[in-house]
Design a protein around this motif. Structure first.
Motif: not given
Length: 198
Positions: A158-168
């Motif tokens: 769930d990259p969108a809810h991560s502090p590293l969304a764009s990188q993931l």
């Protein structure tokens, strides 16, 4: 100096997707494997790594075909650390572990962490120590826990809810086709079930 072939140099993206055309292991490590199969990279220095790289001939043009390379993964870690001006372990800690809350993922273990380290085993069930990768840290020197790995998995699912969304999301974007339903991103193999769309 990184080798090239067919008028193309190896890029960081090639290294991250195992498409650099590099051999699996650094030049000159066969003797290490024959001498110590349980820890062949332990004595390899960065200077030896660079000297071997200067003598390395690419097997194919970079970016054309995926083939796993410890050398490529290690070089990627070394190149990123040099560009950041800090050791690889610190770079990973600051840029990935701290933002994702991975408090138990590192190379240099405390005494307490070393005591919790699971012992590896050969195919015949004999215990073996973990590889030491001082010059190829990016190829697998990190140690972690199941808890941290689950946190990392959660961030990637769930990259969108991560502090590293764009990188993931960028890491998971397909760069090359590896097989009929398999693509490769930056450090990721992406398998698609039959009938699934991109």
């Amino acid at each position: 100096r990184v080798p090239g072939r067919g008028g193309r140099q190896v890029t960081l993206g090639d290294l991250a997707s195992h498409a650099g055309g590099l051999p699996r292991d650094p030049k000159g490590t066969l003797g290490r494997w024959l001498g110590d199969r349980r820890n062949p990279y332990a004595g390899l220095s960065v200077e030896e790594l660079y000297a071997g790289l200067a003598r390395t001939k690419l097997r194919r043009r970079p970016g054309e075909r995926i083939k796993y390379s410890n050398l490529g993964a290690g070089l990627l870690g070394e190149a990123l650390a040099r560009a950041a001006g800090q050791p690889y372990e610190e770079l990973v800690r600051q840029r990935i572990c701290v933002p994702l809350g991975l408090a138990d993922t590192m190379i240099t273990l405390t005494g307490e962490q070393a005591a919790r380290l699971a012992t590896g085993h050969t195919r015949r069930g004999r215990p073996v120590p973990p590889f030491q990768l001082p010059a190829l840290a990016g190829a697998g020197a990190l140690r972690s826990t199941a808890t941290d790995l689950l946190r990392f998995l959660e961030a990637n699912l769930d990259p969108a809810h991560s502090p590293l969304a764009s990188q993931l999301e960028r890491a998971q974007y397909p760069r090359l086709r590896a097989a009929k339903r398999m693509e490769v991103g930056l450090g990721w193999l992406i398998a698609r079930p039959p009938g699934a769309s991109r």
